[in-house]
Design an enzyme around this catalytic site. Structure first.
Site, mmCIF file in Angstrom:
data_model
loop_
_atom_site.group_PDB
_atom_site.id
_atom_site.type_symbol
_atom_site.label_atom_id
_atom_site.label_comp_id
_atom_site.label_asym_id
_atom_site.label_seq_id
_atom_site.Cartn_x
_atom_site.Cartn_y
_atom_site.Cartn_z
ATOM 1 N N HIS A 91 0.861 -1.183 0.000
ATOM 2 C CA HIS A 91 0.000 0.000 0.000
ATOM 3 C C HIS A 91 0.897 1.232 0.000
ATOM 4 O O HIS A 91 1.837 1.334 0.801
ATOM 5 C CB HIS A 91 -0.886 -0.055 1.248
ATOM 6 C CG HIS A 91 -1.507 1.236 1.654
ATOM 7 N ND1 HIS A 91 -2.333 1.956 0.849
ATOM 8 C CD2 HIS A 91 -1.413 1.940 2.820
ATOM 9 C CE1 HIS A 91 -2.737 3.045 1.492
ATOM 10 N NE2 HIS A 91 -2.189 3.055 2.684
ATOM 11 N N TYR A 128 -6.107 9.170 1.634
ATOM 12 C CA TYR A 128 -6.234 9.760 2.965
ATOM 13 C C TYR A 128 -4.992 10.606 3.245
ATOM 14 O O TYR A 128 -3.938 10.441 2.609
ATOM 15 C CB TYR A 128 -6.435 8.697 4.047
ATOM 16 C CG TYR A 128 -5.293 7.720 4.235
ATOM 17 C CD1 TYR A 128 -4.172 8.038 5.002
ATOM 18 C CD2 TYR A 128 -5.337 6.448 3.665
ATOM 19 C CE1 TYR A 128 -3.136 7.143 5.185
ATOM 20 C CE2 TYR A 128 -4.311 5.541 3.838
ATOM 21 C CZ TYR A 128 -3.206 5.893 4.597
ATOM 22 O OH TYR A 128 -2.172 5.006 4.768
ATOM 23 N N ASP A 165 -28.751 -20.939 15.810
ATOM 24 C CA ASP A 165 -30.014 -21.646 15.989
ATOM 25 C C ASP A 165 -30.044 -22.807 15.004
ATOM 26 O O ASP A 165 -29.516 -22.718 13.896
ATOM 27 C CB ASP A 165 -31.222 -20.717 15.839
ATOM 28 C CG ASP A 165 -31.319 -20.063 14.467
ATOM 29 O OD1 ASP A 165 -30.317 -20.043 13.728
ATOM 30 O OD2 ASP A 165 -32.407 -19.568 14.137
#
Length: 814
Positions: free
Chosen positions: A229, A263, A548
């Site tokens: 990255h 960013y 369940d």
């Protein structure tokens, strides 16, 4: 525990990055102090992803679990100090919208923040400019400001936690390269390094992108991909001069420009830029050099300027001041991605005692470490981890090819606007039912789950929607939906429909001890004569709902269990005694749900058995024939209508479909998809595990107390249930007041103007003419008004009595 002399079991953690250091701190704080942390590099920065991490902590996430992890990371690192500074710097976070789609997405994210208890505020362009003066506000629609997010100082946080863990007895050894993991009797017993062997009762792989290397030593495939990255840092900017203290480095919020996969954070008078906009850059962890053989840190690769060039243009478009500077330094840092973008946590069944704490970023590090420590010491984490458990992946999702393809896609999509129903593009189709060819002929629109192609509706049914008036949907709610869904729901209520239930997991449990084992593991009473079907719960020791199950007793020592995920099989296998045999029969079998008022008229002529209500009661099973096909028929209905689940082997599945389809023509049979299925089940109030309830919830607050038989003898979780008081929250049915309103799930619910809970499942109820939403809320009387926030708008809703549809069960029991 006496043989451990009060120090707990011997634990060896492989990896002294932020996860390994956090785990050592959490374990020793709980009294397990015989902890050894090994790393091949020098401490405190041994060269993994932690050593170069920019430290961004954004808590808001569609996953409630990841938000909780990040929230704990903020809390813990704020309380830690290194070099006289806290290990967390709360500069805040600011996500920008430069497109209408992203601006709408930020409204949705603001709702997620409210659901999970994160402070967040939608702000206009002018306020964005105040928070980040370098931003060109003319580019903006607005932003989402989260004032409590910020920057984690990862390496100092490691040092602080190492010091605390050492003070309690832990040891941290650098320059120790792990070369093997020894086993004895199916358990780990030691970790072998180039500098000696370390006996161990538990081994935790917290090795980051080296996880597959460590996993292979234990015979475990770790489903993650190492990817590089890009991160770059500019030269000093005059606009930044004097803006920040050189020790804290930043004062302005972390900035995310997700429309361009970027960013930003401050480094005193410079700007750091991270980019996900480039091509995936996979790294083979088996080929990563050792620390001393690498040019720099092993996790830091040379910066590829050609990959960054388009992002640099985007940076200067948003932050014009960058046009007067240039990139001073950069690197391609390696870190981990999984096929679904989530961490991989938990203990392996083989070998026992081998734990994974992998694919965890700094953002979630302390929270994930706490969860694993709780799991190891207490036997269960306090948070629901089903999205993170290592057992969640199907075998078909664990191949190296699948992991590489899907994990690389996670990198590409990390900042994309992803609809909750949006399926992956590749690799598909992977798993298909025997009816797939017929479904395609009917124009099935497939989504995907667990690798399975699942029809959500059929274009062949579109003409049935003519004349059905439905409220208009907004662009978000209209995605992965069609008006045809309403026609399929109505056809099920009025006629008969075929549903492909093949992806539901099926387990076979046999042997002399099968009944006693299932009685011990589940909450309901299964001691019934063969032919009985029972809805029951798989609980943990604290009474939390792990799953369940629908259990059919087909013979005295043979059961078919309808389960939810690979984790259910794993849990049962861990506890099964020698006289019980379990196997997953899902891939070798298939299932068609035949439901609707005309279901009996369709099926009865095809079978020699009596399918009348008297001859084949509700929650009963028979092994019989449908035409030429041997089937196990169970009279169950997840849609609230008369009908059966018909199971057969995969090789006969197409014949079963064709037999039912041909016979059903006279009754107007249709094929119906999961979108109608979900609408119908919510009208009946049927819960979906993993959405409506998890291990964080007990049966009584989830409205499933009917599946608990306290008088049947002991079972897992019974003691905890016996000690419970009145529930402080309940899974609550809501009907939206406006017939045109729709919500989709995870939205915050407001009571008296304050956030009080969140929506679990929601769907338009076509029979009721209202959207149905279930939500976790404080106990409220039926008729109480609440508000559900949807994309920033408060949508009035009313607490309803359940079941909303057919409360007398007359339609199922006829």
């Amino acid at each position: 525990m006496s043989r451990f002399a009060g120090r707990g079991p011997r634990v060896v953690v492989v990896g002294a990055g932020i996860v390994g250091c956090s785990l050592a701190d959490e374990l020793t704080a709980r009294g397990w102090t015989d902890v050894t942390v090994l790393d091949q590099g020098p401490l405190p920065a041994p060269g993994g992803s932690t050593s170069h991490a920019p430290g961004l902590v954004f808590r808001t996430n569609p996953s409630r679990t990841l938000t909780a992890f990040a929230t704990y990371t903020v809390e813990k690192f704020t309380s830690l100090e290194a070099d006289g500074l806290p290990c967390f710097h709360p500069v805040g976070g600011l996500e920008l919208a430069t497109t209408p789609e992203r601006w709408a997405e930020l409204h949705r994210r603001a709702g997620l923040a409210a659901s999970w208890g994160v402070r967040a505020e939608l702000v206009g362009p002018a306020r964005c400019k105040e928070l980040w003066p370098l931003v060109d506000e003319s580019r903006l629609y607005g932003g989402l400001y989260t004032p409590d997010d910020g920057l984690a100082r990862a390496v100092p946080a490691c040092r602080a936690q190492m010091a605390r863990a050492r003070a309690r007895g832990a040891r941290f050894l650098d320059r120790h390269t792990v070369t093997g993991i020894e086993q004895d009797g199916g358990r780990v017993c030691a970790v072998v390094t180039d500098r000696g062997t370390f006996p161990a009762d538990h081994v935790v792989s917290a090795a980051g992108f080296w996880g597959p290397v460590v996993g292979r030593m234990a015979g475990v495939d770790v489903p993650l991909l190492a990817l590089a990255h890009q991160y770059a840092i500019t030269r000093p900017l005059s606009e930044q001069a004097g803006a920040n203290d050189s020790r804290t480095e930043a004062s302005r919020p972390i900035l995310r420009f997700q429309d361009r996969d970027l960013y930003f954070r401050e480094h005193t008078d410079r700007i750091g830029i991270g980019s996900y906009a480039h091509r995936p850059l996979p790294v083979d962890p088996f080929g990563v050099p050792a620390y001393d053989d690498a040019e720099g840190m092993p996790s830091s690769y040379p910066f590829t300027e050609e990959d960054f060039a388009p992002s640099w243009q985007d940076c200067r478009w948003l932050l014009p001041a960058l046009g007067r500077t240039e990139i001073e330094e950069g690197f391609n840092g390696v870190f981990s991605f999984t096929p679904d973008g989530m961490p991989v946590l938990g203990e392996c069944r083989a070998p026992r005692g081998f734990w994974l704490a992998e694919a965890v970023w700094v953002t979630h590090s302390a929270g994930a470490a706490r969860a694993v420590a709780e799991w190891m010491v207490d036997g269960r984490p306090s948070l629901d981890l089903h999205e993170c458990e290592l057992t969640r992946f199907e075998d078909a999702q664990r191949s190296p090819a699948y992991v590489a393809e899907r994990a690389a896609r996670q990198f590409v999509e990390v900042y994309d606007v992803i609809h909750p129903l949006q399926p992956p593009d590749e690799p598909r189709p992977l798993r298909v039912s025997p009816f797939h060819a017929r479904q395609r002929e009917l124009g099935a629109v497939f989504l995907e789950g667990g690798g399975w192609e699942r029809p959500h509706w059929y274009e062949a049914n579109a003409p049935l929607a003519d004349g059905i008036t439905l409220p208009a949907r907004d662009a978000w709610a209209a995605r992965h939906w069609s008006p045809t869904v309403a026609a399929e729901a109505r056809a099920t209520r009025e006629g008969v429909a075929l549903y492909d239930m093949t992806p539901l997991r099926r387990l076979e449990v046999t042997g002399p001890g099968a009944l006693a084992f299932l009685q011990r593991m589940t909450s309901n009473n299964l001691a019934k004569r063969p032919g009985a079907v029972t809805y029951t719960l798989l609980l943990d020791e604290a009474g939390g709902i792990r799953s369940d199950l629908t259990v059919a007793r087909l013979a005295p020592d043979r059961f078919q269990v309808g389960a939810n995920s690979p984790a259910d099989l794993d849990r049962l296998l861990r506890h099964a005694p020698a006289d019980v045999h379990l196997r997953d029969i899902t891939s070798g079998t298939c299932c068609i749900g035949v439901w609707g008022p005309a279901a009996r008229a369709l099926v009865q002529p095809l079978t020699p058995d009596d399918f009348s209500h008297q001859g084949f009661g509700y929650f009963r099973a028979k092994e019989t024939w449908v035409g030429h096909v041997p089937v196990t028929a169970m009279r169950l209905s997840y849609v609230g209508e008369l009908g059966w689940e018909l199971y057969t082997t995969a090789d006969l599945g197409l014949r079963l479909w064709d037999t039912l389809w041909e016979a059903g023509r006279a009754h107007g049979v249709i094929a119906a998809g999961r979108s109608a299925f979900n609408s119908l089940r919510l009208e009946k109030g049927y819960r979906a595990w993993g959405h409506d309830m998890t291990a964080e919830h007990n049966p009584y607050e989830a409205g499933l107390g009917f599946a608990v038989r306290m008088d049947k003898g002991d079972f897992v979780g019974r003691a905890a249930l016996a000690a419970l008081g009145e529930p402080a929250r309940r899974l609550t049915p809501l009907l939206l007041d406006d017939p045109a309103a729709v919500v989709l799930g995870k939205e915050p619910v407001y009571v008296d103007g304050a956030p009080a809970g969140y929506v679990t499942s929601a769907s338009y109820g076509y029979t009721l003419g209202r959207c149905v939403a279930y939500a976790w809320l404080p106990p409220l009387r039926a008729g109480t008004g609440v508000d559900v926030e949807y994309f920033g708008e408060k949508v009035p809703a009313t607490v309803a009595e359940e079941p909303l549809f057919d409360p007398e069960m007359t339609r199922i029991r006829r």
